[in-house]
Design a protein around this motif. Structure first.
Motif, PDB file in Angstrom:
ATOM      1  N   LYS A 152      40.447  43.627  39.548  1.00 23.75           N
ATOM      2  CA  LYS A 152      40.199  44.961  38.975  1.00 23.75           C
ATOM      3  C   LYS A 152      39.822  44.785  37.511  1.00 23.75           C
ATOM      4  CE  LYS A 152      42.788  47.477  42.382  1.00 23.75           C
ATOM      5  NZ  LYS A 152      43.789  48.458  42.686  1.00 23.75           N
ATOM      6  N   ASP A 153      40.543  45.415  36.592  1.00 20.69           N
ATOM      7  CA  ASP A 153      40.216  45.315  35.164  1.00 20.69           C
ATOM      8  C   ASP A 153      40.915  44.141  34.484  1.00 20.69           C
ATOM      9  OD1 ASP A 153      38.587  47.552  35.322  1.00 20.69           O
ATOM     10  OD2 ASP A 153      40.212  48.931  34.821  1.00 20.69           O
ATOM     11  N   ASN A 154      41.706  43.388  35.222  1.00 19.78           N
ATOM     12  CA  ASN A 154      42.469  42.279  34.644  1.00 19.78           C
ATOM     13  C   ASN A 154      41.669  40.984  34.716  1.00 19.78           C
ATOM     14  OD1 ASN A 154      44.473  44.162  34.417  1.00 19.78           O
ATOM     15  ND2 ASN A 154      45.752  43.327  36.018  1.00 19.78           N
ATOM     16  N   VAL A 155      41.847  40.159  33.683  1.00 17.29           N
ATOM     17  CA  VAL A 155      41.207  38.847  33.623  1.00 17.29           C
ATOM     18  C   VAL A 155      42.307  37.811  33.388  1.00 17.29           C
ATOM     19  CG1 VAL A 155      39.485  37.427  32.450  1.00 17.29           C
ATOM     20  CG2 VAL A 155      39.150  39.890  32.594  1.00 17.29           C
ATOM     21  N   TYR A 156      42.223  36.697  34.099  1.00 14.87           N
ATOM     22  CA  TYR A 156      43.247  35.652  34.034  1.00 14.87           C
ATOM     23  C   TYR A 156      42.617  34.292  33.812  1.00 14.87           C
ATOM     24  CZ  TYR A 156      45.971  39.184  36.578  1.00 14.87           C
ATOM     25  OH  TYR A 156      46.595  40.346  36.965  1.00 14.87           O
ATOM     26  N   HIS A 157      43.306  33.420  33.076  1.00 13.78           N
ATOM     27  CA  HIS A 157      42.939  32.001  33.099  1.00 13.78           C
ATOM     28  C   HIS A 157      43.145  31.536  34.539  1.00 13.78           C
ATOM     29  CE1 HIS A 157      44.254  32.219  28.771  1.00 13.78           C
ATOM     30  NE2 HIS A 157      43.085  31.607  28.653  1.00 13.78           N
ATOM     31  N   LEU A 158      42.400  30.549  34.961  1.00 11.62           N
ATOM     32  CA  LEU A 158      42.522  30.032  36.318  1.00 11.62           C
ATOM     33  C   LEU A 158      43.973  29.666  36.639  1.00 11.62           C
ATOM     34  CD1 LEU A 158      40.833  29.292  38.827  1.00 11.62           C
ATOM     35  CD2 LEU A 158      40.632  27.016  37.874  1.00 11.62           C
ATOM     36  N   ALA A 159      44.634  28.960  35.729  1.00  8.02           N
ATOM     37  CA  ALA A 159      46.019  28.522  35.956  1.00  8.02           C
ATOM     38  C   ALA A 159      47.010  29.681  35.942  1.00  8.02           C
ATOM     39  CB  ALA A 159      46.419  27.487  34.906  1.00  8.02           C
ATOM     40  N   CYS A 160      46.655  30.795  35.322  1.00 11.01           N
ATOM     41  CA  CYS A 160      47.544  31.961  35.238  1.00 11.01           C
ATOM     42  C   CYS A 160      47.407  32.888  36.443  1.00 11.01           C
ATOM     43  CB  CYS A 160      47.256  32.755  33.970  1.00 11.01           C
ATOM     44  SG  CYS A 160      47.637  31.892  32.441  1.00 11.01           S
ATOM     45  N   PHE A 161      46.379  32.669  37.257  1.00 10.01           N
ATOM     46  CA  PHE A 161      46.130  33.525  38.414  1.00 10.01           C
ATOM     47  C   PHE A 161      47.049  33.083  39.545  1.00 10.01           C
ATOM     48  CE2 PHE A 161      43.446  35.144  41.966  1.00 10.01           C
ATOM     49  CZ  PHE A 161      43.386  36.469  41.565  1.00 10.01           C
TER      50      PHE A 161
ATOM     51  N   ASP B 267      36.598  28.714  29.308  1.00  9.42           N
ATOM     52  CA  ASP B 267      37.688  28.848  30.279  1.00  9.42           C
ATOM     53  C   ASP B 267      37.176  29.252  31.658  1.00  9.42           C
ATOM     54  OD1 ASP B 267      39.823  28.272  28.534  1.00  9.42           O
ATOM     55  OD2 ASP B 267      39.896  30.337  27.820  1.00  9.42           O
ATOM     56  N   TRP B 268      37.787  28.668  32.684  1.00  6.57           N
ATOM     57  CA  TRP B 268      37.581  29.133  34.059  1.00  6.57           C
ATOM     58  C   TRP B 268      38.481  30.341  34.226  1.00  6.57           C
ATOM     59  CZ3 TRP B 268      34.233  27.031  37.608  1.00  6.57           C
ATOM     60  CH2 TRP B 268      33.652  25.809  37.259  1.00  6.57           C
ATOM     61  N   ILE B 269      37.950  31.405  34.803  1.00  5.73           N
ATOM     62  CA  ILE B 269      38.734  32.638  34.908  1.00  5.73           C
ATOM     63  C   ILE B 269      38.716  33.198  36.332  1.00  5.73           C
ATOM     64  CG2 ILE B 269      38.361  33.284  32.495  1.00  5.73           C
ATOM     65  CD1 ILE B 269      36.306  35.394  33.636  1.00  5.73           C
ATOM     66  N   ARG B 270      39.645  34.118  36.565  1.00  6.76           N
ATOM     67  CA  ARG B 270      39.689  34.931  37.776  1.00  6.76           C
ATOM     68  C   ARG B 270      39.825  36.386  37.316  1.00  6.76           C
ATOM     69  NH1 ARG B 270      37.998  31.186  40.351  1.00  6.76           N
ATOM     70  NH2 ARG B 270      39.165  29.907  41.772  1.00  6.76           N
ATOM     71  N   ARG B 271      39.244  37.290  38.093  1.00  2.79           N
ATOM     72  CA  ARG B 271      39.333  38.719  37.793  1.00  2.79           C
ATOM     73  C   ARG B 271      39.980  39.456  38.962  1.00  2.79           C
ATOM     74  NH1 ARG B 271      35.973  40.150  33.504  1.00  2.79           N
ATOM     75  NH2 ARG B 271      34.463  38.551  32.959  1.00  2.79           N
TER      76      ARG B 271
END
Length: 73
Positions: free
Chosen positions: A23-32, A17-21
């Motif tokens: 702070k302490d949160n991590v998101y799928h790219l589409a969820c960011f 998965d492509w992700i974005r961060r």
């Protein structure tokens, strides 16, 4: 179940998965995306993570302005 989960959709994040961060949160790219307008946020774009809500710059400024106006009333 172990592993990192997306802070928006709660599904597992895999190594593919492509992700974005934020702070302490991590998101799928589409969820960011902004919690107000739902627009996906781009790399390098200004955003705010406030009370576990992800906001684009526009909606953060609008929220802060309306909070100041409410405090003045």
């Amino acid at each position: 179940e172990f592993g990192v989960k997306c802070s928006r959709c709660s599904r597992s994040i895999t190594s593919d998965d492509w992700i974005r961060r934020a702070k302490d949160n991590v998101y799928h790219l589409a969820c960011f995306a902004c919690d107000d307008c739902k627009r996906q946020l781009s790399t390098g774009e200004e955003f705010v993570l406030k009370n576990n809500r992800l906001l684009c710059r526009l909606h953060y400024v609008e929220q802060e302005n309306s909070a100041e106006e409410s405090a003045m009333e």
